[in-house]
Design a protein around this motif. Structure first.
Motif, PDB file in Angstrom:
ATOM      1  N   ALA A 112       0.705  -1.274  -0.112  1.00 48.31           N
ATOM      2  CA  ALA A 112       0.056   0.029  -0.108  1.00 48.31           C
ATOM      3  C   ALA A 112       1.041   1.239   0.049  1.00 48.31           C
ATOM      4  N   ALA A 113       1.909   1.180   0.572  1.00 47.16           N
ATOM      5  CA  ALA A 113       2.881   2.345   0.557  1.00 47.16           C
ATOM      6  C   ALA A 113       3.476   2.676  -0.456  1.00 47.16           C
ATOM      7  N   ALA A 114       3.943   1.648  -1.289  1.00 49.96           N
ATOM      8  CA  ALA A 114       4.370   1.605  -2.438  1.00 49.96           C
ATOM      9  C   ALA A 114       3.443   2.491  -3.623  1.00 49.96           C
ATOM     10  N   GLU A 115       2.206   1.333  -3.488  1.00 49.15           N
ATOM     11  CA  GLU A 115       0.963   2.155  -4.530  1.00 49.15           C
ATOM     12  C   GLU A 115       0.835   3.590  -4.216  1.00 49.15           C
ATOM     13  N   SER A 116       0.747   4.139  -2.959  1.00 55.07           N
ATOM     14  CA  SER A 116       0.284   5.559  -2.634  1.00 55.07           C
ATOM     15  C   SER A 116       1.452   6.443  -2.955  1.00 55.07           C
ATOM     16  N   LYS A 117       2.895   5.987  -2.934  1.00 49.95           N
ATOM     17  CA  LYS A 117       3.782   6.822  -3.295  1.00 49.95           C
ATOM     18  C   LYS A 117       3.692   6.788  -5.012  1.00 49.95           C
ATOM     19  N   VAL A 118       3.513   5.844  -5.656  1.00 47.25           N
ATOM     20  CA  VAL A 118       3.622   5.964  -7.172  1.00 47.25           C
ATOM     21  C   VAL A 118       2.427   6.525  -7.549  1.00 47.25           C
ATOM     22  N   HIS A 119       1.095   6.620  -7.002  1.00 50.83           N
ATOM     23  CA  HIS A 119       0.218   7.343  -7.739  1.00 50.83           C
ATOM     24  C   HIS A 119      -0.257   8.663  -6.909  1.00 50.83           C
ATOM     25  N   ASN A 120       0.500   8.749  -5.733  1.00 48.19           N
ATOM     26  CA  ASN A 120       0.512  10.225  -5.057  1.00 48.19           C
ATOM     27  C   ASN A 120      -0.906  10.446  -4.642  1.00 48.19           C
ATOM     28  N   THR A 121      -1.474   9.386  -3.728  1.00 43.18           N
ATOM     29  CA  THR A 121      -2.709   8.987  -3.023  1.00 43.18           C
ATOM     30  C   THR A 121      -2.306   8.610  -1.649  1.00 43.18           C
ATOM     31  N   ASP A 122      -3.337   8.999  -0.754  1.00 44.06           N
ATOM     32  CA  ASP A 122      -3.207   8.424   0.470  1.00 44.06           C
ATOM     33  C   ASP A 122      -3.523   6.856   0.595  1.00 44.06           C
ATOM     34  N   VAL A 123      -2.764   6.396   1.533  1.00 38.72           N
ATOM     35  CA  VAL A 123      -2.698   4.811   1.622  1.00 38.72           C
ATOM     36  C   VAL A 123      -4.201   4.385   1.552  1.00 38.72           C
ATOM     37  N   SER A 124      -5.022   4.823   2.359  1.00 39.54           N
ATOM     38  CA  SER A 124      -6.344   4.580   2.616  1.00 39.54           C
ATOM     39  C   SER A 124      -7.054   4.281   1.332  1.00 39.54           C
ATOM     40  N   MET A 125      -6.678   5.153  -0.084  1.00 38.54           N
ATOM     41  CA  MET A 125      -7.427   5.153  -1.212  1.00 38.54           C
ATOM     42  C   MET A 125      -6.837   4.341  -1.981  1.00 38.54           C
ATOM     43  N   VAL A 126      -5.876   3.704  -1.931  1.00 41.73           N
ATOM     44  CA  VAL A 126      -5.089   2.730  -2.706  1.00 41.73           C
ATOM     45  C   VAL A 126      -6.197   1.607  -3.076  1.00 41.73           C
ATOM     46  N   HIS A 127      -6.431   1.273  -4.350  1.00 44.73           N
ATOM     47  CA  HIS A 127      -7.012   0.062  -4.857  1.00 44.73           C
ATOM     48  C   HIS A 127      -5.714  -0.911  -5.246  1.00 44.73           C
ATOM     49  N   PHE A 128      -5.897  -2.432  -4.566  1.00 45.77           N
ATOM     50  CA  PHE A 128      -5.007  -2.885  -5.071  1.00 45.77           C
ATOM     51  C   PHE A 128      -4.907  -3.851  -6.341  1.00 45.77           C
ATOM     52  N   HIS A 129      -5.854  -3.757  -7.041  1.00 45.26           N
ATOM     53  CA  HIS A 129      -6.203  -4.422  -8.344  1.00 45.26           C
ATOM     54  C   HIS A 129      -6.043  -5.795  -7.911  1.00 45.26           C
ATOM     55  N   GLU A 130      -5.110  -6.542  -8.667  1.00 52.56           N
ATOM     56  CA  GLU A 130      -4.980  -8.048  -8.468  1.00 52.56           C
ATOM     57  C   GLU A 130      -4.339  -8.359  -7.097  1.00 52.56           C
ATOM     58  N   LEU A 131      -3.564  -7.203  -6.410  1.00 51.93           N
ATOM     59  CA  LEU A 131      -2.916  -7.692  -5.271  1.00 51.93           C
ATOM     60  C   LEU A 131      -4.002  -7.830  -4.181  1.00 51.93           C
ATOM     61  N   GLY A 132      -4.917  -7.163  -4.300  1.00 54.67           N
ATOM     62  CA  GLY A 132      -5.913  -7.203  -3.450  1.00 54.67           C
ATOM     63  C   GLY A 132      -6.965  -8.634  -3.617  1.00 54.67           C
ATOM     64  N   MET A 133      -6.761  -9.356  -4.874  1.00 57.98           N
ATOM     65  CA  MET A 133      -7.914 -10.258  -4.937  1.00 57.98           C
ATOM     66  C   MET A 133      -7.506 -11.401  -4.048  1.00 57.98           C
ATOM     67  N   LEU A 134      -8.275 -12.265  -3.873  1.00 56.64           N
ATOM     68  CA  LEU A 134      -8.279 -13.280  -2.874  1.00 56.64           C
ATOM     69  C   LEU A 134      -7.202 -14.470  -3.062  1.00 56.64           C
ATOM     70  N   ASP A 135      -6.656 -14.356  -4.324  1.00 52.31           N
ATOM     71  CA  ASP A 135      -5.599 -15.395  -4.727  1.00 52.31           C
ATOM     72  C   ASP A 135      -4.336 -14.739  -4.108  1.00 52.31           C
TER      73      ASP A 135
END
Length: 393
Positions: A112-135
């Protein structure tokens, strides 16, 4: 010292790590029962033998609601999105130890910290795409579970091959390593190769970053078992992670910075206060030595040991709290014993002890506050308490 070494010559992905760790598991039947009882929603996990470049490996099959995990949709945003809080809710609901829960959350915090840095958004707003999928959650949780089962004293990871070329994400083609992966790998040795494709995923990178004690070449070790975890793609080179589990000698060394200054116009109280401030600024050690300076004046040499990452802060602290106007710096290699604190049960009650080992020696030092407490309770001297503890080892 029980040591796990992970050889990442073909990168790292969650399923590859899981498979390699699975091969190191001694009681696979019990471990599989535990994995099936974790309670991952709509998820089933199985392990099969496969062959890559003539090498027998384990391949993980993660089936979500009847559909097997596929890395073909890596970075594809068309799947359901999860926020960090959604991932936390799933992890907290699982039948796993608190330690595995915390480690799994730590992996996702890193992502989440990496995604928020890359997209310049708050950690709570990060969408994980496949990273958040159940697999992906299954990959993370089961890896954390299997690592806990190995109970390694130290985990070492090789420099990581990230591949080359580009990978498609929700926003188009991006270079390998993908931006989130590159962010996670800051401070970790990795390299590109002539193998085209994404070899290291954000999930794999985050798992390694969470657990690794060191990133270096394979240490000298007596190997007891080797695990091969196969990836999903075929290359000319064997697409697998190798995991080595065995024993290493506790012969540790590292580098520290030695900062030294002279003062001749500070009182004992001022020196004591300065030393307290230096310790609170993450100094490894602070000590003073009386010396004779020019014109026969009595002065003090102040020596501070610290790590490179704390050096600037320590230098500021020395200038602020001492009377010096100059500091000398030395880079020192030191040899250290591996240390850990243990709670020891004895006829006199429980007592904390600092246990250290390495270079063929073992040492134990009892916590003085506990020695003093027991001495007061038993109407004994500290010497008598120490002698009784030594005789009852």
């Amino acid at each position: 010292m029980k040591t796990l070494f992970l050889e990442c010559n073909m990168g790292a992905a969650g399923d590859m790590l899981m498979a390699a760790l699975w091969e190191l598991t001694e009681d696979k039947e019990t471990a599989l029962e535990c994995i099936h009882s974790i309670g991952l929603p709509h998820t089933s996990i199985s392990f099969d033998n496969t062959v890559t470049c003539g090498i027998s490996c384990t391949k993980v099959h993660v089936v979500i609601a009847g559909e097997e995990e596929s890395h073909n949709y890596t970075h594809n945003a068309s799947h359901q999105h999860f926020t960090l809080s959604n991932v936390y809710e799933i992890i907290d609901s699982l039948n796993i130890s608190d330690n595995v829960k915390e480690k799994s959350k730590s992996v996702y915090n890193t992502i989440a910290a990496a995604e928020s840095k890359v997209h310049n958004t708050d950690v709570s707003m990060v969408h994980f795409h496949e990273l958040g999928m159940l697999d992906a959650i299954a990959d993370v949780v089961v890896c954390c579970f299997l690592i806990e089962g190995l109970n390694a004293d130290k985990i070492v990871v090789s420099p990581i091959n990230v591949g080359s070329g580009t990978v498609r994400c929700a926003h188009g083609l991006v270079p390998v390593p993908a931006p989130a992966t590159a962010q996670i790998l800051i401070g970790i040795p990795y390299y590109k190769s002539n193998i085209s494709g994404e070899l290291c995923t954000p999930t794999g990178a985050a798992i390694l970053k969470t657990f690794a004690n060191d990133f270096s070449d394979m240490p000298e070790m007596t190997v007891k078992s080797i695990g091969y975890g196969a990836g999903s793609k075929e290359f000319e080179q064997a697409n697998c992670i190798r995991a080595f589990f065995g024993e290493t000698e506790n012969n540790s060394s590292d580098e520290v910075i030695e900062l030294v200054c002279n003062v001749d116009d500070m009182t004992a109280e001022e020196l004591s206060f300065a030393c307290e401030k230096l310790f609170s600024s993450d100094a490894l050690d602070v000590y003073t030595q009386p010396v004779y300076m020019k014109k026969g004046r009595l002065g003090t040499v102040i020596t501070v040991l610290c790590r490179e990452e704390n050096k600037k802060n320590i230098i500021k602290c020395i200038f602020k709290y001492t009377a010096t106007i100059g500091i000398r710096e030395h880079i020192c290699k030191r040899y250290v014993l591996d240390r850990k604190e243990e709670l020891i049960k004895s006829p006199l009650g429980e007592i904390r002890a600092k246990c250290s080992s390495g270079f063929g020696v073992e040492k134990i030092k009892y916590e003085f506050d506990d020695l003093k407490r027991i001495a007061d309770e038993k109407k004994m001297s500290v010497f008598e308490v120490k002698n009784l503890l030594e005789n009852n080892k």
